[in-house]
Design a protein around this motif. Structure first.
Motif, short mmCIF file in Angstrom:
data_model
loop_
_atom_site.label_atom_id
_atom_site.label_comp_id
_atom_site.label_asym_id
_atom_site.label_seq_id
_atom_site.Cartn_x
_atom_site.Cartn_y
_atom_site.Cartn_z
N GLY A 18 48.17 -6.05 41.70
CA GLY A 18 47.63 -4.70 41.83
C GLY A 18 47.60 -3.99 40.50
N LEU A 19 48.70 -4.08 39.72
CA LEU A 19 48.73 -3.42 38.42
C LEU A 19 47.71 -4.04 37.48
CD1 LEU A 19 52.59 -2.95 37.91
CD2 LEU A 19 50.89 -1.19 38.48
N GLY A 20 47.50 -5.39 37.59
CA GLY A 20 46.51 -6.05 36.74
C GLY A 20 45.10 -5.50 37.01
N ALA A 21 44.78 -5.27 38.32
CA ALA A 21 43.45 -4.73 38.65
C ALA A 21 43.29 -3.32 38.11
CB ALA A 21 43.27 -4.75 40.16
N GLY A 24 42.64 -3.56 34.60
CA GLY A 24 41.27 -4.00 34.36
C GLY A 24 40.29 -2.86 34.45
N TRP A 25 40.44 -1.94 35.43
CA TRP A 25 39.60 -0.75 35.54
C TRP A 25 39.80 0.15 34.32
CZ3 TRP A 25 35.55 -0.09 38.46
CH2 TRP A 25 35.44 -0.81 39.65
N GLN A 26 41.03 0.31 33.88
CA GLN A 26 41.30 1.19 32.75
C GLN A 26 40.72 0.62 31.46
OE1 GLN A 26 42.74 4.25 32.62
NE2 GLN A 26 42.37 4.28 30.40
N LEU A 27 40.87 -0.71 31.30
CA LEU A 27 40.48 -1.34 30.04
C LEU A 27 39.11 -2.01 30.13
CD1 LEU A 27 43.94 -3.00 29.18
CD2 LEU A 27 43.02 -0.82 28.33
N VAL A 29 38.30 -4.76 31.84
CA VAL A 29 38.46 -6.21 31.71
C VAL A 29 38.06 -6.81 33.05
CG1 VAL A 29 40.03 -8.12 31.26
CG2 VAL A 29 40.32 -5.94 30.03
N ALA A 30 36.94 -7.53 33.07
CA ALA A 30 36.35 -7.98 34.32
C ALA A 30 37.25 -8.96 35.07
CB ALA A 30 34.99 -8.62 34.05
N TRP A 31 37.89 -9.92 34.37
CA TRP A 31 38.67 -10.94 35.08
C TRP A 31 39.95 -10.37 35.67
CZ3 TRP A 31 43.60 -12.19 33.67
CH2 TRP A 31 44.05 -11.77 32.39
N LEU A 32 40.37 -9.17 35.19
CA LEU A 32 41.53 -8.54 35.83
C LEU A 32 41.10 -7.85 37.13
CD1 LEU A 32 43.45 -6.98 32.78
CD2 LEU A 32 44.11 -8.95 34.16
N LYS A 33 39.85 -7.36 37.17
CA LYS A 33 39.38 -6.69 38.38
C LYS A 33 38.98 -7.70 39.44
CE LYS A 33 36.40 -4.26 35.97
NZ LYS A 33 35.30 -3.31 35.67
N SER A 34 38.65 -8.94 39.00
CA SER A 34 38.24 -9.96 39.96
C SER A 34 38.53 -11.31 39.35
CB SER A 34 36.75 -9.84 40.28
OG SER A 34 36.35 -10.93 41.10
N PHE A 35 39.14 -12.21 40.13
CA PHE A 35 39.41 -13.54 39.61
C PHE A 35 38.13 -14.33 39.38
CE2 PHE A 35 43.89 -13.72 41.70
CZ PHE A 35 44.38 -12.86 40.72
N ALA A 36 37.04 -13.84 40.04
CA ALA A 36 35.75 -14.53 39.90
C ALA A 36 34.74 -13.53 39.35
CB ALA A 36 35.28 -15.07 41.25
N PRO A 37 34.58 -13.44 38.02
CA PRO A 37 33.65 -12.46 37.43
C PRO A 37 32.25 -12.64 37.98
CG PRO A 37 35.07 -13.45 35.75
CD PRO A 37 35.30 -14.22 36.99
N HIS A 101 36.89 7.57 44.96
CA HIS A 101 36.76 8.36 43.75
C HIS A 101 38.08 9.01 43.34
CE1 HIS A 101 32.61 8.00 45.18
NE2 HIS A 101 32.24 8.12 43.89
N LEU A 102 39.19 8.60 44.00
CA LEU A 102 40.49 9.16 43.62
C LEU A 102 40.93 8.64 42.27
CD1 LEU A 102 42.46 9.00 47.00
CD2 LEU A 102 41.51 11.02 45.87
N LEU A 103 40.62 7.40 41.99
CA LEU A 103 41.02 6.77 40.75
C LEU A 103 39.79 6.21 40.05
CD1 LEU A 103 44.12 4.75 42.03
CD2 LEU A 103 44.16 6.87 40.73
N PHE A 104 39.71 6.42 38.77
CA PHE A 104 38.64 5.88 37.93
C PHE A 104 37.26 6.18 38.54
CE2 PHE A 104 42.31 2.97 37.63
CZ PHE A 104 42.71 3.25 36.33
N ALA A 105 37.01 7.43 38.86
CA ALA A 105 35.75 7.82 39.55
C ALA A 105 34.53 7.47 38.70
CB ALA A 105 35.78 9.32 39.87
N ARG A 106 34.59 7.75 37.38
CA ARG A 106 33.44 7.49 36.53
C ARG A 106 33.13 6.01 36.48
NH1 ARG A 106 33.05 6.07 31.39
NH2 ARG A 106 35.27 6.34 31.07
#
Length: 902
Positions: A18-21, A24-27, A29-37, A101-106
């Motif tokens: 969860g923290l990795g995802a 990934g949204w903050q930075l 980084v696609a592979w952190l948001k999904s194991f399959a880019p 839209h609670l987190l990382f809305a943009r």
């Protein structure tokens, strides 16, 4: 692997995903948001929910967590479930709750995709896993069933998502990302293993055949169909077969694999069954051996099963209890069944205090206050009890081991009696017993007997002070004693004598016997010892030294010769008197044999007697005074007296003799022998003279008496009264003269007669003399009192003469008493045993007592009392010849008492 750690590891993994995802949204980084880019990404809200679930799972994995921690875990689980419920409600009711839209809305708006990024499957699993975590703390059966169903459902949803991603079909996973599906699979597994003893986890992890089979089949059931499906799609995509062919091939493969799994499972079950049967057989054999061991054990063993029913009792327990197991008895009924009572009372033993009851509760116990009241005797017991747990940690058996402690109690009583006697011995002993613990090269008092008070005047507490001993040691002895102490560590024993200050300020000599005790490694541990007050011994030694000094002084000044010799007969001491007697200087004879002082004729006899004494102890000379001959340095010989004594000079015998030159005594003895011979000749002449006097005087006396009697008889008519009176006086005088001659002869014989000393019963002699006196005057009234059993050593013939004279005088001088009393007995006079003859007759004036025992000395006239005055002189001479003395006490007309000693 320890199954208790699975929930914590699962929680940590979910938190990391969860923290990795979120990272990934903050930075971006696609592979952190999904194991399959290029495919669906994890929604930030879904990532937040997973973090909440991971934290709740982590906290729930802590066994025995506090209530606050449990509340925090429930709060995180409820928050995650609430996120899922709200988003799921939006799907079902057709509205957007705006959670995406609670987190990382943009970033979310910039990403292409549907307006709601939290997938339906993700929202459903947040609700399912959160609800399962909330229920898992409840111990009800329904709650636990619900936990299992919710977790399995979440796992199925997640597995569908993972499978869909593997096959590349959006139909099944929708917008759920691969990492989200993997995270929910892990979370569901963690929830199932929060209670590894229940449900699916218990089945998988259990040692039962079902658990074994599940662990073997479950990976194949999951992996094989997925692999075969992927292969079917890959072959169809490559044009190897069409859809129908692929389906037929997939179905055939599934059948083949399932058939193989079925055969493998059946074979495994057969092997497991065989192993189980072998294990059961081994278990039965082990139990049989165990029961045989328990039956042979002298310790009694009693076992309750998990339900608390008596399960087993060995032979020793049956003998002690007097009966076997009672299968239907509950633990609370055991005291009544086996007649268990509190030791020393008639109170039944409380059931709740039974050690085996404590063991049923999972606790070990030990008591020694139980008694079994059997009909034949009372059996005191010591009981140990402990639980036996199954692999799950539950109490399977409660085992009690107990023993009859009758003999031990007797031994303890004997020990207490022995200890009491030991205390009495220590208390009555004159020695002080002590113990010191070894501290390096120093000592620390550990105990001391109470005799310290009697010996030294200090109490025990004072003696336990580590500095007490040294403080009271005599200052002049301290250096010597402390210098000898290290020898204790090399010799393991030490004997010291020193002066120690008494509580009254005086110093006493003490003999200190110490022994060192070592442990198994040889290290010194403790010192035990005893003090003995040797003050009197030291004084005796000093007195002995003074006595020896006096002996040396006496020996140096003595006129007699004093000579000592060792066990070899060599001279070791030669005093000045010996130097004067033999003419040798001490240095000349020291170390030389005694034979140098003997004439040649005595030397062989000396050597033989000396050797005989050393070999057998037979003494002809030792301890006696004998006459021998000595030889001076100039060769002259002289007679001597030898008084010889033997004594121990260490391990060997030694001799000391006192020698006296008896040359002058021998000369005097020769002179005395000559005088004795002359006296014997004179006595013989005196006997001849006495006989001649007796014979020559008796003839004319008899003639005078005879002619006087003839005149009285033949010429009585021609004689007037005066003439007859003159003749009677002449006859009486001649008769007195005859008696006087007899007494003089008797006195002479008493003086010269040889003594024959034997035990004499004076009481019997007195009885005989008194009987003769009574026969001479049977008309008299005389009380004769004789003390029985008076015996002495003496000449019986002469002692009879003594009693005849003394008792005859008593009889004569009580003649004027109408009732007289005569007594013979024994009394103590001036510390001596004195015999006496007492009467109540005429008595005498003590002024003339010294005249009583002189020959022809009389205190009364012959008109008053007849007699010659020789009897008491005879008594005195006989008593003197026996080495005694005779004396008299009396008063005129009040009787007299004559005493004599022998």
């Amino acid at each position: 692997m320890n199954t208790a750690r699975i929930p914590r590891v699962a929680g940590a993994a979910v938190i990391l995903i969860g923290l990795g995802a979120l990272a990934g949204w903050q930075l971006d980084v696609a592979w952190l948001k999904s194991f399959a880019p290029g495919q669906a990404t994890m929604s930030p809200v879904a990532a937040l929910g997973l973090v909440l679930l991971g934290i709740a799972l982590w906290l729930s994995s802590e066994g025995g967590a506090s209530r606050a921690v449990a509340w925090v875990a429930d709060a995180f689980a409820a928050a995650a479930a609430l996120l899922g419920l709200v988003r799921l409600s939006g799907y079902l009711l057709g509205f957007d709750p705006g959670l995406d839209h609670l987190l990382f809305a943009r970033q979310v708006d910039a990403a292409a995709g549907p307006p709601s990024r939290v997938a339906f499957q993700s929202a459903l699993n947040l609700l399912l896993v959160g609800a399962a975590l909330l229920l898992q703390r409840r111990n009800t059966r329904r709650a636990q069933v619900g936990v299992q169903l919710l977790a399995v459902a979440a796992a199925v949803v997640a597995l569908v998502g993972v499978t869909a991603h593997a096959y590349g079909t959006r139909l099944l996973y929708g917008t759920m990302s691969l990492n989200t599906a993997v995270a929910f699979l892990i979370a569901a597994a963690g929830v199932l293993w929060c209670r590894p003893d229940r449900g699916f986890a218990a089945l998988v992890a259990g040692p039962t055949p079902g658990g074994v089979l599940t662990r073997r089949l479950l990976p194949a059931i999951i992996v094989v169909p997925l692999l075969l499906g992927w292969l079917r799609l890959a072959g169809q995509g490559a044009g190897l077969y069409d859809t129908a062919g692929g389906t037929a091939l997939f179905a055939s493969s599934i059948v083949a694999v399932l058939a193989a799994l079925a055969w493998w499972s059946a074979h495994s079950l057969d092997e497991a069954e065989a192993q189980r049967a072998a294990a059961e057989q081994a278990l039965r054999g082990s139990e049989h051996r165990l029961f045989q061991i328990l039956e042979a054990m002298p310790i009694a063993v009693f076992v309750l099963d998990a339900a608390g029913r008596p399960y087993y009792a060995n032979q020793a327990s049956r003998e002690i209890l007097g009966k076997g197991i009672a299968p239907d008895a509950t633990p609370e009924q055991l005291p009544e069944v086996y007649q268990a009572f509190v030791a020393g009372t008639s109170d039944p033993y409380p059931p709740e205090r039974q050690p085996i009851v404590s063991a049923m509760k999972g606790q070990g116990a030990h008591v020694a206050d139980i008694e079994i009241h059997r009909p034949d005797r009372i059996v005191p017991l010591e009981v140990w009890a402990a639980p036996v747990r199954d692999p799950g940690g539950q109490v399977a058996l409660a085992v009690a081991a107990f023993s009859d402690i009758t003999e031990r109690q007797r031994a303890q009583q004997t020990l207490r009696a022995t200890q009491a006697r030991l205390q009495q011995v220590l208390a009555s002993s004159t020695a002080v017993i002590y113990g010191n613990l070894v501290r390096g090269k120093s000592f620390s008092p550990s105990w001391v007997s109470e005799n310290i008070t009697a010996m030294m005047g200090y109490d025990v507490q004072a003696a336990m002070d580590p500095g007490w001993w040294l403080a009271h040691l005599h200052p002049e002895d301290q250096a010597r004693v402390l210098a000898e102490v290290p020898a204790l560590f090399t010799q393991d024993r030490l004997t010291l004598e020193y002066r120690f200050r008494h509580a009254d300020g005086t110093y006493r000599w003490v003999r200190d016997e110490a022994r060192l005790v070592r442990d198994a490694s040889g290290a010194p541990v403790e010192v035990f010892g005893a003090w003995v007050d040797v003050t009197e011994h030291q004084r005796a030694q000093e007195a002995l030294r003074a006595s020896e000094e006096r002996f040396r002084t006496l020996a140096a000044t003595a006129n007699d010769a004093i000579i000592s010799a060792d066990a070899h007969g060599d001279i070791t001491y030669f005093n000045p008197g010996a130097e004067r007697m033999f003419g040798y200087a001490a240095a000349e004879v020291s170390g030389k044999p005694l034979t140098v002082l003997m004439p040649e004729g005595f030397r062989d006899a000396h050597r033989a007697g000396f050797a005989r004494y050393l070999a057998t102890g037979e003494a002809h000379v030792v301890g006696k005074t004998v006459e021998l001959a000595g030889r001076r340095k100039d060769g002259t010989e002289f007679p001597l007296d030898l008084s010889l004594a033997s004594w121990k000079g260490g391990p060997e015998v030694a001799f000391t003799g006192i020698l006296r030159d008896i040359t002058e005594r021998k000369r005097a003895e020769d002179t005395q022998r000559r005088y004795a011979a002359q006296l014997e000749a004179a006595n013989a002449e005196l006997d001849a003279f006495a006989y001649a006097v007796s014979h020559d005087l008796r003839a004319p006396l008899r003639a005078i008496d005879g002619f006087g009697q003839a005149l009285l008889e033949d010429y009585d008519a021609r004689l007037d009264d005066a003439g007859r009176g003159y003749l009677q006086r002449v006859r009486a005088a001649t008769q007195r003269m005859g008696v006087l001659i007899d007494d003089l002869l008797r006195l002479s014989r008493v003086t010269r007669a040889e003594l024959n000393r034997v035990p004499v019963d004076l009481s019997a002699l007195a009885e005989s003399v008194a009987a003769e006196l009574k026969r001479t005057a049977p008309e008299r009234v005389v009380e004769v009192v004789i003390t029985p059993g008076v015996t002495v050593e003496g000449d019986p013939r002469l002692l009879r003469v003594v009693l005849e004279n003394l008792l005859g005088n008593a009889w004569k001088y009580t003649g004027k008493n109408p009732r007289a009393r005569i007594e013979f007995g024994v009394d103590q006079r001036d510390g001596q045993r004195a015999c006496f003859v007492r009467d109540d007759g005429a008595g005498f004036d003590m002024t003339y007592a010294k005249k009583l025992f002189g020959a022809f000395q009389r205190l009364h006239s012959t008109v008053e009392f007849e007699g010659t005055g020789v009897g008491l002189a005879t008594v005195q001479r006989i008593v003197h010849r026996h080495g005694g003395r005779v004396w008299a006490e009396g008063a005129v007309d009040r009787g007299a008492t004559f005493y004599f000693t022998l």
